[in-house]
Scaffold this motif. Structure first.
Motif, mmCIF file in Angstrom:
data_model
loop_
_atom_site.group_PDB
_atom_site.id
_atom_site.type_symbol
_atom_site.label_atom_id
_atom_site.label_comp_id
_atom_site.label_asym_id
_atom_site.label_seq_id
_atom_site.Cartn_x
_atom_site.Cartn_y
_atom_site.Cartn_z
ATOM 1 N N GLY A 363 -9.545 -2.228 -2.660
ATOM 2 C CA GLY A 363 -8.945 -3.874 -3.302
ATOM 3 C C GLY A 363 -8.132 -4.858 -2.221
ATOM 4 O O GLY A 363 -8.798 -5.867 -2.388
ATOM 5 N N THR A 364 -8.271 -4.345 -1.472
ATOM 6 C CA THR A 364 -7.310 -4.889 -0.132
ATOM 7 C C THR A 364 -8.279 -5.005 0.723
ATOM 8 O O THR A 364 -7.955 -6.739 0.979
ATOM 9 N N LEU A 365 -9.674 -4.223 1.209
ATOM 10 C CA LEU A 365 -10.770 -4.758 1.816
ATOM 11 C C LEU A 365 -11.097 -5.940 1.494
ATOM 12 O O LEU A 365 -11.401 -6.760 2.006
ATOM 13 N N GLY A 366 -11.366 -6.304 0.558
ATOM 14 C CA GLY A 366 -11.602 -7.231 -0.190
ATOM 15 C C GLY A 366 -11.431 -9.077 -0.167
ATOM 16 O O GLY A 366 -11.470 -9.449 0.230
ATOM 17 N N GLY A 367 -9.538 -8.596 0.770
ATOM 18 C CA GLY A 367 -9.129 -10.042 1.145
ATOM 19 C C GLY A 367 -9.874 -10.632 2.318
ATOM 20 O O GLY A 367 -9.578 -11.246 2.372
ATOM 21 N N VAL A 368 -9.836 -8.975 3.116
ATOM 22 C CA VAL A 368 -10.317 -9.692 4.320
ATOM 23 C C VAL A 368 -12.042 -10.055 4.293
ATOM 24 O O VAL A 368 -12.486 -11.372 4.766
#
Length: 410
Positions: A363-368
């Motif tokens: 979920g956070t990696l998707g922000g990158v």
């Protein structure tokens, strides 16, 4: 001996009043848990604007909760083996509701994140323990339907939390939205406390850490359970990533949707409610091995539709992904309870540890990926996760059932 067996309480069967009461109580508990957990998801662009943080940093309001939830569930599942299922679930619901009310008054970004971290810990007492509770109290032939209905309640709670937070943020503020969800959570906790039946088939285990760790090891040695744990990580990671950054895409031109409109998109969770119950029952008739891969393929088709620019096609893709995800989750989660020979709460906790770890990490990696490559980057990440999940589903078709599982129908 026969007299003792005849006096043993029977397990709950679908269609009976007791079965309906059980599912109503678990529906309220699941509704509260997932409304509290996911109410911040449509608010990520709002947090970015108010607190001046990036998309990846804003996603921490959800990712920290799900990450700590993943770890804490390993402890909560073990505690329920000693203290009992209902006490752990009820304490979890009350503590989470109170912390949500406090988070609505957070004075700054750091305190909001801290409150969300604590919420991740307190929420851990419900999901894994509820799965074990169902596997113990419900007749094996009705477990698929019961788990599907419970997951359907989770879907409604997640949907309601997102829609309420979106609408009330437009009408007032995100603080008003989160505060109201805390009040709803408190009401749901009271309902579960009063209505949830005490366990009839639970047998407490002594608090021996070495024995509990050995039980974890037994689950991880089974290739089928390992594959199901991996499915949890991949499916939930892809699903949450897609929804996390959908709001960013649709608030930008040419869509420029309001928070209310974006929140309304989460009504697609109603499809998940129907999917989880229907697919859970279908898998009980046709066999889990025959249905799981089809649900993952449905998710992949939905991701492909989101690559189009027409809003109707994007929404159709989200509906397809939601349908496939909840169907796959209902199959995999009930499969874990059936395949685990002992320590079912710990097996469920391991499944959900991977489930929420996937949500937190990807979920956070998707922000990158969103920052560097936009929506094509997000969809590529999700597609990769689902391709691996599909390969694992095909692998699961070749594994023989264990003693605890019904033999798949031919």
């Amino acid at each position: 001996m026969s007299d003792q067996l005849s006096e043993a309480p029977s397990r709950l069967v679908s269609g009976t009043p007791a079965f309906r009461r059980l599912n109503l109580a678990l529906f309220a508990a699941g509704f509260s848990t997932f409304a509290i957990l996911y109410c911040v998801q449509p608010l990520l662009p709002e947090f970015s604007q108010e607190f001046q943080v990036s998309a990846a940093v804003s996603s921490l309001s959800l990712s920290l909760s799900t990450g700590l939830l993943a770890v804490a569930m390993l402890v909560a599942g073990s505690l329920s083996e000693v203290w009992g299922r209902k006490p752990v679930m009820v304490a979890s619901l009350f503590a989470s509701a109170l912390l949500t009310l406090l988070s609505a008054a957070a004075p700054n970004w750091t305190s909001l994140l801290f409150a969300r971290m604590l919420i991740g810990v307190t929420l851990s007492g419900l999901p894994a323990v509820a799965m074990a509770y169902v596997s113990e109290e419900v007749d094996p032939k009705s477990i698929g339907l019961a788990m599907g209905l419970f997951i359907g309640g989770n879907a409604v709670g997640g949907m309601a939390g997102r829609i309420i937070s979106g609408v009330l943020t437009d009408l007032g503020s995100w603080r008003l939205a989160i505060g109201l969800i805390g009040v709803v959570g408190l009401a749901s906790a009271i309902a579960a406390w009063r209505s949830l039946p005490a366990s009839a088939h639970f047998h407490p285990r002594p608090a021996r850490p070495a024995e509990l760790l050995r039980s974890f090891g037994e689950h991880l040695r089974d290739p089928g359970l390992r594959a199901l744990f991996a499915e949890a990580f991949l499916l939930m990671g892809g699903f949450v990533t897609l929804y996390n950054y959908l709001g960013y895409r649709l608030t930008e031109a040419p869509y420029s949707l309001s928070q209310t409109a974006i929140g309304a998109i989460f009504s697609a969770y109603l499809v998940g409610t129907l999917s989880s119950a229907w697919i859970g029952e279908l898998a009980g008739r046709l066999g889990r091995r025959r249905v799981l891969w089809a649900m993952i393929a449905t998710m992949l088709a939905g991701v492909a539709l989101t690559l189009f620019h027409h809003l109707a096609l994007i929404l159709a893709g989200i509906v397809a992904v939601t349908f496939g995800f909840f169907g796959a989750h209902s199959i995999a989660s009930s499969w874990v309870g059936n395949r685990a020979l002992t320590g079912k709460a710990q097996a469920s906790a391991l499944y959900l540890f991977c489930y929420y770890l996937g949500s937190s990490a990807t979920g956070t990696l998707g922000g990158v990926f969103w920052t560097h490559w936009g929506w094509p980057g997000v969809s590529a990440l999700v597609t990769l996760l689902l391709i691996v999940a599909l390969a694992l589903a095909i692998r699961l078709m070749t594994l023989p059932p264990r003693e605890a599982e019904p033999t798949p129908r031919q």
